[in-house]
Scaffold this motif. Structure first.
Motif, PDB file in Angstrom:
ATOM      1  N   SER A 116     -10.112 -38.829   3.660  1.00 35.32           N
ATOM      2  CA  SER A 116      -9.451 -40.028   3.167  1.00 35.32           C
ATOM      3  C   SER A 116      -8.128 -40.240   3.894  1.00 35.32           C
ATOM      4  CB  SER A 116      -9.181 -39.895   1.667  1.00 35.32           C
ATOM      5  OG  SER A 116      -8.202 -40.807   1.252  1.00 35.32           O
ATOM      6  N   PRO A 117      -7.847 -41.467   4.389  1.00 37.43           N
ATOM      7  CA  PRO A 117      -6.513 -41.724   4.944  1.00 37.43           C
ATOM      8  C   PRO A 117      -5.404 -41.448   3.937  1.00 37.43           C
ATOM      9  CG  PRO A 117      -8.016 -43.487   5.553  1.00 37.43           C
ATOM     10  CD  PRO A 117      -8.747 -42.621   4.557  1.00 37.43           C
ATOM     11  N   MET A 118      -5.670 -41.681   2.645  1.00 38.97           N
ATOM     12  CA  MET A 118      -4.662 -41.412   1.624  1.00 38.97           C
ATOM     13  C   MET A 118      -4.346 -39.922   1.524  1.00 38.97           C
ATOM     14  SD  MET A 118      -3.291 -44.012   0.113  1.00 38.97           S
ATOM     15  CE  MET A 118      -2.698 -43.349  -1.445  1.00 38.97           C
ATOM     16  N   ASN A 119      -5.321 -39.063   1.839  1.00 37.44           N
ATOM     17  CA  ASN A 119      -5.055 -37.633   1.773  1.00 37.44           C
ATOM     18  C   ASN A 119      -4.045 -37.210   2.832  1.00 37.44           C
ATOM     19  OD1 ASN A 119      -5.788 -35.142   0.367  1.00 37.44           O
ATOM     20  ND2 ASN A 119      -6.587 -34.459   2.326  1.00 37.44           N
ATOM     21  N   THR A 120      -4.033 -37.912   3.964  1.00 36.17           N
ATOM     22  CA  THR A 120      -3.049 -37.596   5.000  1.00 36.17           C
ATOM     23  C   THR A 120      -1.681 -38.185   4.692  1.00 36.17           C
ATOM     24  OG1 THR A 120      -3.716 -39.514   6.326  1.00 36.17           O
ATOM     25  CG2 THR A 120      -4.862 -37.451   6.745  1.00 36.17           C
ATOM     26  N   TYR A 121      -1.593 -38.989   3.614  1.00 30.53           N
ATOM     27  CA  TYR A 121      -0.308 -39.480   3.112  1.00 30.53           C
ATOM     28  C   TYR A 121       0.084 -38.721   1.841  1.00 30.53           C
ATOM     29  CZ  TYR A 121      -1.332 -43.568   6.057  1.00 30.53           C
ATOM     30  OH  TYR A 121      -1.640 -44.388   7.099  1.00 30.53           O
ATOM     31  N   TYR A 122      -0.315 -37.478   1.762  1.00 24.14           N
ATOM     32  CA  TYR A 122      -0.172 -36.687   0.541  1.00 24.14           C
ATOM     33  C   TYR A 122       1.285 -36.500   0.116  1.00 24.14           C
ATOM     34  CZ  TYR A 122      -0.546 -32.548  -2.477  1.00 24.14           C
ATOM     35  OH  TYR A 122      -0.458 -31.666  -3.516  1.00 24.14           O
ATOM     36  N   ASN A 230     -16.983 -41.483   5.905  1.00 24.18           N
ATOM     37  CA  ASN A 230     -16.612 -40.071   5.820  1.00 24.18           C
ATOM     38  C   ASN A 230     -17.714 -39.278   5.137  1.00 24.18           C
ATOM     39  OD1 ASN A 230     -13.409 -40.514   6.251  1.00 24.18           O
ATOM     40  ND2 ASN A 230     -14.192 -42.044   4.833  1.00 24.18           N
ATOM     41  N   VAL A 231     -17.861 -38.008   5.513  1.00 25.87           N
ATOM     42  CA  VAL A 231     -18.834 -37.139   4.848  1.00 25.87           C
ATOM     43  C   VAL A 231     -18.269 -35.727   4.769  1.00 25.87           C
ATOM     44  CG1 VAL A 231     -20.043 -36.532   6.984  1.00 25.87           C
ATOM     45  CG2 VAL A 231     -21.255 -36.395   4.792  1.00 25.87           C
ATOM     46  N   ALA A 258     -20.558 -35.029  -0.392  1.00 25.92           N
ATOM     47  CA  ALA A 258     -19.695 -36.162  -0.735  1.00 25.92           C
ATOM     48  C   ALA A 258     -19.594 -37.092   0.460  1.00 25.92           C
ATOM     49  CB  ALA A 258     -18.309 -35.666  -1.143  1.00 25.92           C
ATOM     50  N   TYR A 259     -19.649 -38.390   0.189  1.00 22.36           N
ATOM     51  CA  TYR A 259     -19.542 -39.360   1.273  1.00 22.36           C
ATOM     52  C   TYR A 259     -18.780 -40.583   0.766  1.00 22.36           C
ATOM     53  CZ  TYR A 259     -23.907 -40.494  -1.177  1.00 22.36           C
ATOM     54  OH  TYR A 259     -24.849 -40.726  -2.145  1.00 22.36           O
ATOM     55  N   GLY A 260     -18.006 -41.171   1.663  1.00 26.71           N
ATOM     56  CA  GLY A 260     -17.161 -42.281   1.239  1.00 26.71           C
ATOM     57  C   GLY A 260     -16.934 -43.297   2.334  1.00 26.71           C
ATOM     58  N   SER A 271      -0.548 -55.528   2.383  1.00 25.99           N
ATOM     59  CA  SER A 271      -1.513 -54.478   2.688  1.00 25.99           C
ATOM     60  C   SER A 271      -2.487 -54.293   1.527  1.00 25.99           C
ATOM     61  CB  SER A 271      -0.785 -53.160   2.972  1.00 25.99           C
ATOM     62  OG  SER A 271      -1.705 -52.123   3.215  1.00 25.99           O
ATOM     63  N   VAL A 272      -3.760 -54.187   1.863  1.00 25.67           N
ATOM     64  CA  VAL A 272      -4.800 -53.860   0.891  1.00 25.67           C
ATOM     65  C   VAL A 272      -5.539 -52.634   1.405  1.00 25.67           C
ATOM     66  CG1 VAL A 272      -6.853 -54.625  -0.353  1.00 25.67           C
ATOM     67  CG2 VAL A 272      -5.085 -56.285   0.265  1.00 25.67           C
ATOM     68  N   ILE A 273      -5.558 -51.571   0.605  1.00 26.65           N
ATOM     69  CA  ILE A 273      -6.281 -50.366   0.987  1.00 26.65           C
ATOM     70  C   ILE A 273      -7.231 -49.982  -0.143  1.00 26.65           C
ATOM     71  CG2 ILE A 273      -4.451 -49.468   2.480  1.00 26.65           C
ATOM     72  CD1 ILE A 273      -3.580 -47.646   0.231  1.00 26.65           C
ATOM     73  N   GLY A 274      -8.295 -49.305   0.216  1.00 23.60           N
ATOM     74  CA  GLY A 274      -9.245 -48.912  -0.810  1.00 23.60           C
ATOM     75  C   GLY A 274     -10.238 -47.885  -0.302  1.00 23.60           C
ATOM     76  N   GLU A 275     -10.880 -47.225  -1.244  1.00 22.89           N
ATOM     77  CA  GLU A 275     -11.913 -46.246  -0.919  1.00 22.89           C
ATOM     78  C   GLU A 275     -12.968 -46.234  -2.015  1.00 22.89           C
ATOM     79  OE1 GLU A 275     -10.662 -42.343   0.329  1.00 22.89           O
ATOM     80  OE2 GLU A 275      -8.680 -43.083   0.896  1.00 22.89           O
ATOM     81  N   VAL A 276     -14.201 -45.940  -1.616  1.00 22.41           N
ATOM     82  CA  VAL A 276     -15.306 -45.746  -2.545  1.00 22.41           C
ATOM     83  C   VAL A 276     -15.993 -44.440  -2.159  1.00 22.41           C
ATOM     84  CG1 VAL A 276     -17.467 -46.643  -3.459  1.00 22.41           C
ATOM     85  CG2 VAL A 276     -15.642 -48.234  -2.827  1.00 22.41           C
ATOM     86  N   TRP A 277     -16.100 -43.519  -3.114  1.00 22.58           N
ATOM     87  CA  TRP A 277     -16.733 -42.220  -2.863  1.00 22.58           C
ATOM     88  C   TRP A 277     -17.882 -41.993  -3.836  1.00 22.58           C
ATOM     89  CZ3 TRP A 277     -15.930 -38.293   0.734  1.00 22.58           C
ATOM     90  CH2 TRP A 277     -14.910 -38.543   1.659  1.00 22.58           C
TER      91      TRP A 277
END
Length: 362
Positions: A116-122, A230-231, A258-260, A271-277
């Protein structure tokens, strides 16, 4: 696990030797040390089973050190203090990166899991909100970091294609409690207790280790649009759940893939960001629901960035939504203030809370 650590260590030494032999002339070694301190005030509606529904704490204190002896070689370490975490859990990163070209970059050691890109912004200074999305902070889909080897690269100018693949080991840290009250990271376990669910992870699971492979591919157009897939596939493992009704622990075989999909849209400071896992997840061959998603909208207005975020999370028999709204105020480069309101929507009990965070970077 021990053999994989030895293998990764050998690769690290090999990269150092190769880079030394190919040292660039005239390069001046670069050193960098930065850090931050984050304090937090949490206030919640009444929480059953908690001593207090409000609190003040030093939620994080991080330090980043990097050393770049050659243009294509970087050593990096990040240590983040969190109350009640072990030293191993607070050592977030310790790795060496070697760049062969834009298409081929090697990284070996401990690093944030690059899914997740958000994980690198931890880390607190680089987040818009004071809280991370639950699919990141609860570590159910993938761990925060890994002791691994990765290969990554990118190509293109306006249209860019990037990839990263990794293999290595990690320590299970599902549902680690954070925040001044300790509710963040405890949401799923909290609602499981409310429903007297039998699916409660035994605490010993957080001390176990596993290995996994994974990767991602991202396509972007300038700075406007980015879409990625991602997987993450860990090795099947044994885990334990505690059954309160019978006061016993059951051993189960866990199988997970897990895949997203993640996306980001940016235009004129909006900015609009989002993820689906989603997951293919089973326990002893029985399918278990595990999926989550979030979407966040933010607008930078000078030194103020208001935002709103919607999330939904399903873990077996627990399903709930979380709504977050707030703002980030950055009066100076070193100082950041965040204020946000959260609402958890669950069929048994709704929980409301507010977070005030003050971050000083140096």
């Amino acid at each position: 696990m021990r053999n994989s650590v030895k293998f990764i260590g050998s690769l690290m030494m090999l990269l150092i030797v190769v880079t030394t032999l190919k040292a660039q002339e005239g390069w001046e070694p670069q050193k960098r040390i930065t850090g931050y301190i984050s304090s937090e005030v949490d206030v919640f509606s009444e929480l059953e089973g908690y001593d207090n529904s409000y609190g003040l704490s030093l939620s994080e204190a991080g330090i980043l050190a990097s050393y770049q002896p050659k243009e294509n070689l970087v050593f990096k370490a990040v240590f983040v203090y969190r109350p009640d975490f072990s030293f191993n859990q607070m050592l977030n990163e310790a790795n060496v990166q070697y760049k062969v070209s834009d298409l081929v970059n090697f990284k070996v050691g401990r690093f944030l899991t690059p899914l997740s890109p958000m994980n690198t912004y931890y880390y607190a200074p680089v987040n818009t909100s004071a809280t991370l999305p639950m699919l990141i902070s609860n570590h159910e889909f993938f761990p925060l970091n890994m002791d691994a080897l990765s290969i990554a690269g990118r190509t293109g100018f306006n249209f860019k294609l990037s990839y990263e693949a990794f293999v290595g080991g990690y320590r299970n840290t599902t549902w680690m409690r954070t925040g001044a009250v300790g509710f963040f990271g405890d949401e799923v376990a909290y609602y499981k207790k409310k429903l007297n669910s039998e699916y409660t992870i035994d605490e010993s699971f957080n001390n176990s280790s596993n290995v996994a492979v994974g990767g991602n591919v991202h396509l972007s157009y300038k700075d406007y649009v980015t879409v990625g897939v991602n997987v993450f596939k860990p090795r099947n493992e044994n885990m334990a759940i505690f059954v309160p009704a019978y006061n016993l622990t059951r051993k189960l075989k866990k199988e997970l893939v897990a895949y997203g999909v993640d996306f980001k849209l940016s235009l004129n400071n909006t900015s609009v960001i989002g993820e689906v896992w989603n997951t293919d997840f089973s326990m002893n061959g029985t399918s278990v629901d595990l999926n989550g998603a979030f979407v966040q909208l933010s607008q930078e207005i000078g030194k103020v960035t208001p935002f709103v975020r919607y999330e939904d999370q399903t873990t077996n028999d627990i399903s709930f939504k979380r709504y977050t709204g707030g703002m980030m105020f950055k009066p100076t480069f070193e100082t950041t203030v965040k204020l946000e309101y959260l609402h958890y929507d669950h069929k048994v009990e709704n929980v409301d809370g507010a977070v005030l965070s003050l971050i000083y970077s140096f």
